[in-house]
Enzyme design. Structure first.
Site, short mmCIF file in Angstrom:
data_model
loop_
_atom_site.label_atom_id
_atom_site.label_comp_id
_atom_site.label_asym_id
_atom_site.label_seq_id
_atom_site.Cartn_x
_atom_site.Cartn_y
_atom_site.Cartn_z
N ASP A 118 37.29 35.88 43.11
CA ASP A 118 36.63 36.25 41.86
C ASP A 118 37.27 35.42 40.74
O ASP A 118 38.34 34.83 40.92
CB ASP A 118 36.84 37.75 41.65
N ASP A 140 36.93 36.29 36.73
CA ASP A 140 37.44 37.10 35.63
C ASP A 140 38.52 38.07 36.11
O ASP A 140 38.32 38.81 37.08
CB ASP A 140 36.31 37.91 34.99
N GLU A 155 38.31 38.42 30.64
CA GLU A 155 36.93 38.73 31.02
C GLU A 155 36.04 37.95 30.06
O GLU A 155 36.02 38.23 28.85
CB GLU A 155 36.66 40.24 30.90
N ARG A 188 24.14 43.37 28.32
CA ARG A 188 25.24 42.75 27.57
C ARG A 188 24.86 41.34 27.10
O ARG A 188 25.13 40.96 25.96
CB ARG A 188 26.51 42.73 28.43
N LYS A 233 27.82 38.08 45.85
CA LYS A 233 29.15 37.56 46.11
C LYS A 233 29.41 37.49 47.62
O LYS A 233 29.97 36.50 48.12
CB LYS A 233 30.21 38.43 45.44
N ASP A 251 39.11 42.03 42.17
CA ASP A 251 39.75 43.14 41.48
C ASP A 251 38.82 44.31 41.16
O ASP A 251 39.28 45.39 40.81
CB ASP A 251 40.39 42.66 40.18
N ASN A 275 32.53 45.10 42.02
CA ASN A 275 31.59 44.04 42.33
C ASN A 275 32.08 43.13 43.46
O ASN A 275 31.32 42.35 44.02
CB ASN A 275 31.34 43.20 41.07
#
Length: 311
Positions: free
Chosen positions: A98, A100, A107, A143, A231, A254, A257
């Site tokens: 990953d 971020d 992030e 967002r 992913k 982390d 997702n």
């Protein structure tokens, strides 16, 4: 009497922490014995940036070891990784991570939101998603919609604020030098991630893309959404490109997702992760050094330093 090389079913237990005391090692050894395991060998594989101690165990079960070692590991603040031994441990690997809060310390969506003056609104949507009220794609689109009308130059402003996680450059350089594959997969944005990947020499990259028209953010995304399932699919696709079996893939993440990717990989590593992710992954690292992943893979500090000397 069998030599270590003749024994089958061996298990590697790697203990990592800033400091590992003799008392902690003794308690870990007692835990191993309680599962019926025998310590065939114990040696230090690193003392910087973390201390790493590896136990080679016979006569035990991986799940039993994880359960037995857990309380002692928590007591002494030690991260524990348990892996089966065998030729696969030293086969060519594909490490997919990953971005971020894993490869980088920030992030990106939060940085963009703050730069656009909509940080509070974005945090509210993120919190709603974490409560399970919105799925990832819906929350991401909401967002991103708040960025509408901003000049695309804001992406470069945010990119300048990004810092790699300590040890990230060492991890990737060492994996590349040793011939392993590396991939990045992110729910973040290609306009930020691709330049980082290029700088690090990573060609396997998949992320979302902000829609830009006439140098202005439209508030939309283009292309397929890289979510939890996306992913996991990216990991499979990268493995096919690299001609590496899924058993020899490692996923590092982390957040929620990353759960499908971690479940799909041969080895899942939770890096400074949410509790749910730590429970799902076979290994968890809570120190802020990404290159400590190398010690779990059986690469010691001397190997890392040698690869750096031959640059």
């Amino acid at each position: 009497m069998q030599s270590i090389a003749q024994k089958i079913g061996l298990i590697h237990v790697t203990a990592l922490a800033q400091k590992i005391t003799p008392g902690a090692i003794a308690e870990l050894a007692t835990d191993i014995a309680s599962t019926g395991g025998n310590i065939e060998r114990i040696h230090r594989t690193a003392s910087f940036p973390l201390t790493a101690i590896e136990f080679l165990i016979s006569g035990a079960n991986s799940d039993s070891l994880r359960t037995s070692l857990g309380p002692t590991a928590k007591k002494f603040g030690i991260d524990i990784a348990v892996q089966n031994s065998g030729l696969n441990r030293f086969a060519r690997k594909l490490v997919v991570m990953d971005v971020d809060s894993t490869l980088i310390e920030q992030e990106v969506i939060d940085l963009l939101a703050e730069a656009c003056g909509v940080g509070e609104q974005v945090r509210s949507i993120t919190e709603s998603a974490m409560r399970g009220e919105l799925d990832f794609e819906t929350s991401l689109r909401k967002r991103v919609s708040l960025l509408k009308g901003q000049p695309s130059t804001i992406i470069d402003d945010v990119a300048a604020k990004i810092s790699l996680t300590p040890g990230a450059r060492t991890l990737i350089r060492t994996l590349n030098k040793l011939g392993h594959g590396v991939g990045l997969v992110s729910g973040g944005f290609s306009q930020v991630i691709n330049p980082i990947a290029q700088q690090l020499g990573i060609v396997n990259v998949r992320s979302n893309t902000l829609d830009i028209m006439d140098n202005v953010l439209t508030g939309n995304l283009t292309g397929p959404i890289i979510d939890r399932a996306g992913k996991a699919q990216a990991l499979k696709d990268f493995a096919a490109v690299e001609k590496i079996s899924l058993a020899n893939t490692i996923a590092i993440g982390d957040g929620a997702n990353d759960l499908d990717m971690i479940a799909t990989a041969g080895l899942g590593i939770a890096f400074n992760a949410k509790p749910k992710v730590q429970e799902a992954a076979q290994s968890a690292l809570n120190a802020p050094y990404l290159d400590s992943v190398l010690f779990i893979l059986g690469i010691n500090r001397e190997d890392i330093e040698e690869s750096e000397r031959t640059d």
